[in-house]
Design a protein around this motif. Structure first.
Motif, mmCIF file in Angstrom:
data_model
loop_
_atom_site.group_PDB
_atom_site.id
_atom_site.type_symbol
_atom_site.label_atom_id
_atom_site.label_comp_id
_atom_site.label_asym_id
_atom_site.label_seq_id
_atom_site.Cartn_x
_atom_site.Cartn_y
_atom_site.Cartn_z
ATOM 1 N N LYS A 19 1.948 21.770 22.216
ATOM 2 C CA LYS A 19 0.968 22.178 21.194
ATOM 3 C C LYS A 19 0.242 20.971 20.590
ATOM 4 C CE LYS A 19 2.367 26.733 20.518
ATOM 5 N NZ LYS A 19 1.447 27.586 21.250
ATOM 6 N N ALA A 48 -3.241 21.366 18.755
ATOM 7 C CA ALA A 48 -3.314 22.017 17.440
ATOM 8 C C ALA A 48 -3.391 20.941 16.357
ATOM 9 C CB ALA A 48 -2.089 22.895 17.231
ATOM 10 N N LEU A 66 -9.307 19.840 14.886
ATOM 11 C CA LEU A 66 -9.361 21.155 15.528
ATOM 12 C C LEU A 66 -10.623 21.294 16.365
ATOM 13 C CD1 LEU A 66 -8.394 24.074 15.905
ATOM 14 C CD2 LEU A 66 -9.561 24.653 13.767
ATOM 15 N N ASP A 94 -7.900 23.926 21.074
ATOM 16 C CA ASP A 94 -6.735 24.706 20.636
ATOM 17 C C ASP A 94 -6.834 26.143 21.145
ATOM 18 O OD1 ASP A 94 -4.620 25.865 19.445
ATOM 19 O OD2 ASP A 94 -5.140 25.272 17.385
ATOM 20 N N ARG A 127 -6.415 29.356 19.171
ATOM 21 C CA ARG A 127 -7.472 29.812 18.273
ATOM 22 C C ARG A 127 -8.720 30.244 19.046
ATOM 23 N NH1 ARG A 127 -4.862 25.941 14.911
ATOM 24 N NH2 ARG A 127 -5.017 26.302 12.665
#
Length: 883
Positions: free
Chosen positions: A27, A30, A78, A140, A143
């Motif tokens: 991840k 992120a 992001l 990301d 999202r």
RNA sequence: GGAGGAUUAGCUCAGCGGGAGAGCGCUUGCCUUACAAGCAAGAUGUCACAAGUUCAAUCCUUGUAUCCUCCA
């Protein structure tokens, strides 16, 4: 330490996919909470109509570089990915599929058709996502958004209803651009004009009283059935007497008046124009000024309707033109036909000729929105890179026209308007209404039309963050920092996002707008499917790797200039990646049996301090390049630092110590090399993401993953101007001797003695003495002696002059004396020319008094340098003559 | 008609008022114990043209030419 073995050949296929999976699993795309300022970027959503092309590759490469750069600064970063439902474009794809099966969308019905379109969307979405992953985009995925997903659909409704409530959305019957093939209205921007050859027809319109006729010129005779007047310019004296008279419209029995209107150009044709309000924008305006009827001649499919004489009905307009011209000719109405090129509008999605078409549509009133968007620019809330695009932006905003947002399509956001079937009440609502607020009838029917695709994309920078809900993403990441986009969608998208954001949220959606050029083929043509000249990013990645592609695009993407490339262009990045791989392979071989030691500043010699200084300068240059979105400069800095400074000079210089040094010296040398290598991986990571991660994790001194490591920043303690100057003297000396050897074609294995004569008080003298061994290596010399008092005998040696020193190569028989003298004479001529320039400058009162003192000083030292070189060359000629 | 861009090495292009640059290609020599996808050394320019500003112009201003985009 044990040596680390790297595969003999750089092969990105070995690790790119694996590393991307690791990043994803951990991840690492992120945002990570920290005290630092947030940084966010929204990806321009690709259309779900097909696969990504080179333009997407460029665009996303640059975004990835930016995002990785700021992520490594430790800012919560992001990058939101997503796709666009692309109304017309996607609907066309599905309709073409159906066509192959012999079906039309009407055969399926709306529900089935939309269902099928969703399947196409899913398929293309998966391909697009896969492509972005292969490119290495660090967005990301948790999202990820789609313009027609639930949240964004809610945002669309919110936007529509809010604008309606504010009186900025209206419905009305107007002349709009209409694509008969797509079967829908288009916005003004969606029409592309092309100058194509056509005909101008001069047609006689007889007076109704039979007293003669007048002549009008038209390019579209088939629209004459919609004529409601003939207009002349009020200033046109030729026609003052006939204004007000009635004409009999040929091929019909309708009578129309002659009117005056100042929009008529006296010079065009006969100065008389037919007024057809329903089929020409100018005539539409004219018709409104004069309260004239607009007679629509077209069916939605582009064929002529019941308002034309029976024999032309049901025929496509362009076909009908031939018939009408024929009939006009038969009736003696056609005076002449001339060739006439004119601009014809075409649909930007299917390239069909667009018809002005009178119909009932929804519009956004743009003036208020544009004013706010202009204000944002005036206040400096948005800045374009390069700045020149601001002219385009301002011009568009200032001349804006209302935006037709309804589309007669099935794929898209249904317009949130319902009509009561009983009382006719129109309901505009955020939620699906169940009954009529007026008569409580349950018989409600939603508007059949959908919204323009751009009506959802213009909300993208905040709808993706959860708007209209007050989400934490919204408060953390809005407004976004940087938008990267090509210039072809400044109007469609960028401008409208700014308007929407200012209107709904009260601030600009992003600060910096980076406008990239378009990717073209090597002949400068736009890459397109029809030309077949496109390069598939996936093919590039398969052949050269994702890093090679990203680095090459970045290196070539100068300041919004178009980028011209072919498949071979990517060898640039590929070779660089290969160089990085091999340098690392070599260094990691050399850590065998060594220990990493603390590198304190006092253990460093001049070469060491130099490479740190060069590294530091590169970091500073990159920071300033990134600040100004000068990607090509950042890429060039990296390239020349790693290849020229680090590989060609520093690693080469370190080889002696690695082979022959003491254990302690070896440990220090390896430690420094590893340190620079480790720092270089961090420095290069945004630009070459996969290879730097793969290498980084193999380094004995790495901490964690490079993707989230700290980005190297300028450090004044590493700056060392003295070391820079000293090493450049060493480099010049090496180059001079190498050149001399090369000119004489002396084999490398033939080691020759070299004397370097340098003044005792020259700051480089001590350094040259200290590094005489190193100099010898670079010069392929058997020995180098540094002569600081001019006592060494240089008879029989080939001389060369550097800045503040001379080098003498003992070449003996290998030398062609005459040729050397000739070379020196050219050298003297060159320097005399330069000297002349300097002398002229320095004898100029104005220069001495007006120029910056530094410039004068510099000029003085240049003059001395030229004089010195000329003198030395003369001495050297004498020396050679004495051989 | 309006706006913007381009014009620099054979090709593709960087270039920040003060001695013209990169990559590729070309020439020459090297398989130097990481890399021949490499190393080293070279050759090639009226910085489109003309005026102006400046002590100084490839760079700033104006005009001209050619090419390309966008807008109307």
């Amino acid at each position: 330490m044990k040596a680390v073995e790297l595969a003999r050949n750089y092969d990105p296929k070995d690790f790119e996919e694996r590393i991307y999976d690791e990043w994803k699993k951990k991840k690492e795309f992120a945002p990570v909470d920290s005290e630092k300022e947030h940084f966010s970027v929204v990806m321009p959503p690709p259309n779900v109509t097909g696969i990504l092309h080179m333009g997407h590759a460029l665009n996303n490469s640059l975004q990835d570089i930016i995002v990785r750069y700021y992520r490594m600064q430790g800012r919560p970063t992001l990058w939101i990915p997503g796709t666009d439902h692309a109304g017309i474009a996607t609907q066309n794809v599905v309709e073409r599929q159906l066509q192959k099966e012999g079906l039309r969308r009407q055969d399926l019905g709306r529900e089935k058709f939309v269902e099928r379109t969703w399947q196409v969307k899913e398929k293309h979405h998966d391909i697009i996502k896969k492509q972005l992953e292969k490119m290495g985009c660090s967005c990301d995925w948790d999202r990820e958004r789609f313009t027609m997903d639930e949240g964004l659909s809610r945002a669309v409704r919110e936007a529509f209803v809010t604008l309606y409530e504010r009186g900025l959305i209206y419905k009305g019957k107007y002349l709009v651009n209409y694509c008969p093939k797509c079967g829908t209205a288009l916005a003004d921007d969606e029409v592309e004009y092309e100058n194509i050859p056509g005909k101008l027809y001069d047609v006689r319109y007889p007076y109704a009283d039979g007293s003669g006729y007048i002549t009008v010129a038209t390019t579209r005779p088939e629209t004459m059935f919609g004529d409601v007047a003939v207009a002349v310019n009020p200033e046109d004296e030729r026609y003052t007497s006939v204004v007000g008279k009635e004409l009999l419209l040929p091929l019909t029995d309708r009578k129309i008046p002659i009117i005056t209107d100042s929009f008529v150009d006296k010079e065009f044709g006969t100065g008389m124009v037919k007024i057809t309000p329903a089929h020409d924008p100018n005539d539409w305006e004219c018709g409104r000024r004069h309260n004239l009827e607009a007679i629509n001649l077209l069916n939605p499919d582009g064929t002529l309707n019941g308002n034309v004489p029976e024999k032309y009905r049901g025929i496509m307009a362009e076909e009908a033109r031939k018939l009408v011209v024929e009939d006009l000719e038969k009736g003696g109405y056609l005076v002449k036909t001339t060739d006439h090129a004119h601009d014809v509008g075409h649909c930007y999605r299917c390239h069909t000729t667009v018809e002005p078409y009178l119909s009932e549509q929804w519009f956004v009133s743009m003036k208020t929105l544009a004013d706010k968007a202009l204000d944002a620019w005036r206040k400096g809330d948005i800045v374009f890179y390069p700045r020149r695009w601001e002219n385009t932006y301002v011009h568009w905003m200032e001349t804006i026209r209302d935006w037709c947002i309804s589309r007669q399509l099935w794929w898209g956001h249904r317009i949130p308007v319902w009509y009561c079937q009983d009382c006719g009440k129109m309901i505009v609502s955020r939620d699906d209404p169940s009954e009529c607020p007026e008569c409580h009838s349950h018989s409600l029917k939603q508007d059949e039309d959908v919204l323009d695709t751009w009506f959802s994309s213009w909300l993208w920078p905040f709808s993706t963050l959860g708007w209209p809900e007050k989400t934490s993403d919204m408060s953390s990441f809005f407004p976004t920092n940087t938008l990267v986009s090509a210039y072809d969608i400044i109007f469609f998208w960028i401008s409208r996002m700014i308007m929407a954001s200012e209107e709904f949220i009260g601030q600009a959606p992003f600060k910096d707008i980076v406008i990239t050029g378009l990717v073209r083929d090597i002949q400068g043509r736009k890459m397109s499917k029809s030309l077949g000249n496109g390069i598939d990013p996936i093919e590039v990645i398969d052949k050269y790797g994702a890093d090679a592609m990203k680095f090459t695009l970045c290196y070539l993407a100068a300041q919004g200039q178009d980028v011209m490339i072919d498949m071979d262009s990517f060898r640039l990045g590929s070779r660089f990646a290969n160089k990085i791989w091999n340098a690392t392979r070599y260094l990691l071989m050399n850590i065998e049996g060594r220990n990493l030691v603390e590198i304190s500043r006092d253990k460093l010699n001049t070469m060491d301090r130099w490479i740190y200084s060069r590294f530091n300068a590169a970091a500073a240059e990159i920071a300033s390049a990134m600040e100004n979105y000068r990607f090509n400069e950042a890429a060039q800095t990296i390239y020349s630092f790693f290849w020229n400074d680090f590989c060609d000079w520093y690693i080469e210089a370190s080889k002696g110590k690695l082979l022959h040094g003491s254990d302690e010296e070896k440990d220090v040398q390896v430690s420094i090399l590893m340190d620079i290598l480790e720092k270089s991986m961090r420095l290069m990571h945004p630009f070459l993401s996969f290879i730097t991660e793969e290498i980084y994790q193999k380094l004995p001194n790495h901490k964690g993953d490079v993707i989230v490591a700290e980005y190297p920043h300028f450090d004044s303690s590493l700056e060392d101007k003295d070391a820079d100057a000293l090493v450049s003297v060493l480099q010049e000396a090496a180059r001079l001797v190498r050149a001399a050897r090369s000119n004489l074609q002396i084999a490398p294995e033939k080691k020759l003695r070299v004397v370097v004569r340098i003044a005792k008080d020259n700051p480089a003298a001590a350094f040259m003495k200290e590094e005489a061994g190193l100099l010898a290596t670079f010069m392929s010399a058997s020995s180098v002696s540094i002569d600081t008092d001019g006592t060494e005998d240089v008879k029989g040696a080939l001389p060369a002059t550097g800045l503040g020193f001379e080098a003498f190569v003992f070449v003996r028989e290998a030398i062609d004396v005459d040729a050397e003298i000739r070379r020196l004479q050219t050298e003297i001529e060159k320097n005399e020319k330069l000297l002349e320039g300097s002398v002229k400058k320095l004898s100029n009162e104005n220069f001495i008094t007006h120029a910056k003192p530094e410039a004068v000083e510099k000029e003085k030292s240049k003059k001395a340098e030229f004089e010195d070189k000329i003198a030395k060359s003369r001495e050297h000629i004498e020396l050679l003559k004495s051989f």
